[in-house]
Structures are given as C-alpha cells and as structure tokens.
Design a protein around this motif. Sequence first.
Motif, PDB file in Angstrom:
ATOM      1  N   UNK A 181       6.648  -8.080 -10.326  1.00  0.00           N
ATOM      2  CA  UNK A 181       5.693  -8.257  -9.232  1.00  0.00           C
ATOM      3  C   UNK A 181       6.162  -7.448  -8.030  1.00  0.00           C
ATOM      4  N   UNK A 182       5.284  -6.569  -7.556  1.00  0.00           N
ATOM      5  CA  UNK A 182       5.543  -5.769  -6.359  1.00  0.00           C
ATOM      6  C   UNK A 182       4.631  -6.275  -5.240  1.00  0.00           C
ATOM      7  N   UNK A 183       5.132  -6.165  -4.017  1.00  0.00           N
ATOM      8  CA  UNK A 183       4.330  -6.424  -2.827  1.00  0.00           C
ATOM      9  C   UNK A 183       4.292  -5.144  -2.010  1.00  0.00           C
ATOM     10  N   UNK A 184       3.099  -4.596  -1.817  1.00  0.00           N
ATOM     11  CA  UNK A 184       2.922  -3.352  -1.063  1.00  0.00           C
ATOM     12  C   UNK A 184       3.837  -2.246  -1.583  1.00  0.00           C
ATOM     13  N   UNK A 243       1.140  -4.705  -8.787  1.00  0.00           N
ATOM     14  CA  UNK A 243       1.407  -4.390  -7.379  1.00  0.00           C
ATOM     15  C   UNK A 243       0.343  -5.058  -6.518  1.00  0.00           C
ATOM     16  N   UNK A 244       0.772  -5.968  -5.654  1.00  0.00           N
ATOM     17  CA  UNK A 244      -0.125  -6.742  -4.790  1.00  0.00           C
ATOM     18  C   UNK A 244      -0.152  -6.083  -3.410  1.00  0.00           C
ATOM     19  N   UNK A 245      -1.316  -5.613  -3.007  1.00  0.00           N
ATOM     20  CA  UNK A 245      -1.471  -5.017  -1.681  1.00  0.00           C
ATOM     21  C   UNK A 245      -2.039  -6.076  -0.740  1.00  0.00           C
ATOM     22  N   UNK A 246      -1.239  -6.508   0.230  1.00  0.00           N
ATOM     23  CA  UNK A 246      -1.700  -7.508   1.189  1.00  0.00           C
ATOM     24  C   UNK A 246      -2.577  -6.862   2.255  1.00  0.00           C
ATOM     25  N   UNK A 247      -3.492  -7.638   2.791  1.00  0.00           N
ATOM     26  CA  UNK A 247      -4.325  -7.134   3.881  1.00  0.00           C
ATOM     27  C   UNK A 247      -3.474  -6.942   5.125  1.00  0.00           C
ATOM     28  N   UNK A 248      -3.675  -5.818   5.790  1.00  0.00           N
ATOM     29  CA  UNK A 248      -2.906  -5.502   6.985  1.00  0.00           C
ATOM     30  C   UNK A 248      -3.607  -6.037   8.229  1.00  0.00           C
ATOM     31  N   UNK A 249      -2.851  -6.711   9.065  1.00  0.00           N
ATOM     32  CA  UNK A 249      -3.379  -7.213  10.328  1.00  0.00           C
ATOM     33  C   UNK A 249      -2.818  -6.365  11.455  1.00  0.00           C
TER      34      UNK A 249
END
Length: 724
Positions: free
Chosen positions: A105-108, A153-159
């Motif tokens: 599992x990857x994050x960004x 690969x999980x791309x989180x929403x950018x704030x």
Amino acid sequence: MMIKLWLFLLLLFLPIFGKAQKATGNNESDSLTRQKSSTTNISEVVIQAAPRSVKLNDGNLTVAVSGNKDFKTSTHLLDVLRKTPGVTIDQEEGIFIGGRVTPAIFIDGKPIVMSNQELQAYLRSLSPEMVESLEVNTNPSSKYDAEFKGIIDIKLKKNTDLGWKGNYNGNLYAYKFNSRENTLNLTYNTEKVAYSFQGGYNDGISFYQYNALQRLANTNVMRTRTYQEDQVNVYNIQAGADFRLNDKNRLRLNLRGSSREIDRMRLGSLYTTDKSETQLVFNTGNENPMHYSQNNYGITTDYSFQNKGFKINFLGNYLSVKNKQKDDFINRDKTSSEVLSYWKSDLVNKIDIYTGQIDASQKIGEAEVEAGLKYSQSNTNNNIRYDTLSVNNQFAFDPDRSNLFSYKEKILAGYLAYKQKFGKLQINAGLRLENTNSVSDAVTLDSIVSRNYLEWLPSFSANYTFNKSNELSLSYSRKITRPVFSQLNPFRYYFSPLNYSIGNPYLQPSFTSQIKATYRYKNWITSFTIGKEKDVMARYPIYNPKTNVLEYLGANLPYRNFAVLETSFPVKITKWWNMTSQISGYYNYEFRPYLDQVFTLGIYNYEIRVNQVFTLPKGYTVNLFANYESKTGNSLYIIKPRYSIDLSIQKSWLDNKLNTKIGYNNIFDTYDQQLEFRHKQIMDNQFRHWWDNSRFYFSLSYSFGGSKYQAKESQRTEEENRAR
C-alpha cells in the motif's frame, strides 16, 4: 439455498434482461409499441457510455474515488477497494490483486510501513471523500522493491486552503453484537506549513465459527466445532507537518501510534462416534480464553528537492511493534467434566523495522533517467512459553511446546530505470539489484539458518496510445517473495487441541516471472497476465492416524504456472442507473510433491462482480453490489462456490457537509468458506469457516471549519501531477 441463488442471478442479470426485452419488442405489433411509448419502461432505454472514471497510467488501472457514484455509499476505503476492478477483499479483510497477490500500500506514491492490523485500521479511517484516486499496479517495475508483486497507490485529496478544516467519520455496525468506528481528522494550513492530525477509536465484538467433519483412519467419525468471540478496542493517533521550505525544497514529518486490546473466548468440542454414527466414542470440550495486546509506533521522514528537470527524494521509516498474548487451553470430558489436559502460554513478540531510500531522476528531452538506493533492516524476536498442568495439579514448564525464535533480515538494493516517449509509444526499462542477508535462530531447537544471496531483477514495459479511446500496454517483470516471520517460526498455533500449524525456518524465497498485457477501449479495460513461480511457499496437512493430530506445515513447491484474465466495463443504462461489471478468470497449475506422490492439477475458476448505482430524486443514491466466486482450490483442496449481495443508501445534507449512509452487507449470509480434501485415500476431511460479515451499518460523516484563501502549491511531485 436454491431460492437465494435464483435471487442472486436475477439481481446480477437484471440489466441484461432489460436489453433482451428491447430486442424482442421489435417483433410486437405496432399497436402494442404505440401503447408502450406513452409510458416509462426499462426495456425502452438506450445504453450510453458512462462518464469516464477509470483510465490507464503506464498500463495501470487508475480509478477516481471522490465524487465517483460507484463509491458514494461506501463507508471507508476498504469498502471502496471491494468494488474496485481487479481488487479482492476477503472475509478477514485481507487485500489481494491479480488473483492472490497481497499488494503493498502506497500513499501519494510512497510506501507506508505498518503492521497488518494498523494498516486495516488506517484504511478504515479514510472515507471515500478523502481519496482522490486509486492506482492498481499488478506488475510493478524494477523501480520498486522486488517483493512488491503488486501495488495499490492511494492518492489523497490535497487541501491547499489556508486555515483549518475538520472531518468526523463514524460507523456503527449491528448484527449479533455491535461495533463502532470513530475517526477525527483535522488540518491547519499556513503559507509555509500544513499541519494534520488524526485520532481514532474503534470497539466492538466480532465472532467466528469453524466446523469440520473427518472420517478417521480407524473408521470413526469426528466432528469439530469452534465458536469464538473477540472483544476489540483500538486506539490510534497520528500527527504530521508538511514544510514548504521554498520553491525547490519540501520536508514532511509524520508521527503515529496505535494500541489494540483483544479479549477472546474460544469454545470448541470434539464429538466422535463409530462409523455408523450411532455409538459415542468420546465427547470432549475445550476452552481457550486469550488476552492479546499490540502497541505500534511509527516515524516517517520525507524530504524532496526539485529543480527544473532534476528531482531527488529521501524517505525514511521506522516502525516498532510489540505483541503480547496469554492463552489458557483447557480440555474436558463433556460427560464427566473431568479435566483431561490444561496448559498455558505466554507470548512476547517484538518487531523493529528500519528503512531508508534515496531516489533521483533527471529529464533529458523526451527521456528520463532514474536511479535509487534502499536499505532496510528488520529484527523480530519471539518468545513463547508453555506451562502444562501436571498430575500433582502444579503447572510445569513444557519444553516441547515452548519456543524462542529470532529473525534478522537486511536488504540492500539499487536500481536504474530509463523511460522515453517516441510519439504515441512510451518505453520503460529497468534493472534492480537486491542483496539479502538473513539469520533465523530457533534457539529452542538449537538451529541457525543463515542466508546471503544476490539477485538481478529486470523489468520492461511499453505503452502505445492509438487515440483517446484505444490504448495498449505490455510489461514484464521478475520478482522475489521472501518468507515472512510467521512462515519461518517453528512454533505451534492451535486451531483446536488436535489441529495446529507450525512454521519452517528452512523455507526458501520464491521467484516469479510474469508478462502482462492491458488494453483499454474507452471505459472497457481488459488485462491478461501469464507467469511462472518457482519454489512456491505453501502449507500442507499431515495427518497422524495414531493420535488423530492434524498438522499444517510449510514447504517450497517446485513450481506453479498461472494466468489471470480480467475485464471491467461501466455502462450507463439510464440517467439514473449506472452499472459496472467485473469478470475475472484464473488458472493455476501446481507441481506438488506430497507424501509419496506428486499431484499435478490445473484449476480454472472465475469471479463475477456487478455494482449497480441508482441516482434517485432528492439526492438519494442506492447501491446494489453482487459478487459470485466459482468453485476453486488447489492440488489438495476443493473450495466450494460462494456469493454475497450488499445493499446501501446514501444522502447528503446541509450543503453536503453532512453525509449519511445506511446499508446491509452480505444480506443472505452466504460468504462462508467451505473446503474439502480431494484425496480421500489419504484423508477424508471437510471443514467450513464462517465470519460475521453479514451486518447492518449506519455511517455518518460531517465536515466543518473554513478558510478563505489558497496556499501556493510551489512543488508538485510526478504522482500529484498524474492525479490532477
């Protein structure tokens, strides 16, 4: 059971029936056609292409999550993954892609180092609204660790808004027992620093059942029953800071910790009769109360420098996991309540993992050269002590079951990768070198196994874009799978007094070579993978006809051949009805020596998943998800078919700040797993695992806080640019 199956097929093929009705309607009389034209009928719909929420990125499936109707009723990211093409979530929430491959599992774009329990809790803390997209990579290149046979690969929403924002997610599950999940997310952004905080608390009771029927060598019939309840409490917290030092430099820090407490009661029985099943031979009951605790601590440091076409990145991770477990094993004669045996166990397990990697890339015209180095070290120490009740009612140390085992592993890796675009064709080539140094020390058995080996692991891929609607990708890779600690540790893990598994410290790593082809036509994506794995790590049963003990041991099989065919296609049936279908076919051929024979068997099986989304008036969204798995297995076991159906409803309130979801997973409670041993002349055994995944749930998410300005995004990584 037959009624449930017919209902499943009806729900599965309802859209097809609708299309069939349209085709036959042309043969009806004109008067009947005119009569139907004045009413709304599903048979009159025109099939249209659904909005594009999937695409290919270097041959990898990328799925939009936030705002995607397919996931609006999902409670968290694990629920999203269940509906993602090519991804399977099993009954114990294990994640698999490409058949039975456990992905990293990857994050960004960055790997996260977590224990399995911590990872599941983290994925449960992410609501669909917090995730921009998912990328499923079933054939990673040499740029990635060779043990990564797959990556999500999980791309989180950018704030990027200045100021603070918050979000609360709460899930309530109701079945025989209840459980709750609570997560609070806070962010505070300034011009130079973005701060983040996440805290969570989950609690509840889950239960599990196991039933087995075995015809013993002496012709007696033994039935095993196990019932288990787990009272679980989980706390987790993490805090991070993202420093925008200037236009070229960026530094991220993240600290996290989690605590898990489980009180388990396992009750079982062994009920044995003669072969006619009329005469009782023995009837014993067993109790196994257990207390388990796990404490995790993790630190992540991420520094990046970017200047024109040059980028360099350093990523460091540290993870500490400490497990403690105390068990009592009490076996009684159920007729007289006499204690037949009683032993206790006390386990302490400590894991420390350190990783550090540096990656650099340079663009040269249409080409890009990448290189990197990585060092990782893991130290695992396991001490389990057994004490057995003796004839004088005193507990005495049991050396036959007790175990002291340690495992140390160091991996030094480097890679060189090259990619270039020639018009519509993009070429990627890479070579990875990994040196592994490991020492396993079974102190109790006075056995030390040391290994030091060097492996070259190449990869290649080509991607050709014909036009906006057509794209073809072809890739090759060679991977290594090292045995994990639980597979190496030679201690007994008991399922029942006569059934346990034991590790093998002499297991060798396995090597996989595979080729994958992927084709996209608009929203229709099809992939085909074929490969061979050598020195396959597998479990096998050994039955002792004198003691009736069944052991599960570990060994390396010579090889297996495999193939995977997957296709997925979304269809917009009407403005308010969208459907995504997924069909996967698997082939597995094992060469398995077992006892004095060699078993070779080719297994074909398939899986069908249909996700239907209905957008109703007043902002309601209804989701109907159906999953069917055909009969499967391996050279030794047959696994019977199973299916499940989920129904859920979503509605947003207060300008989309409040989001509510209700649903029922596995409505008909049909997702148990039933296995049967193929070779009756060796062992006549069949068993069933059942988990409490048939449940009603209510989910609530609320967003709060506010901001007026946006911070300047001075530096974007390649992964962030792809996700835009």
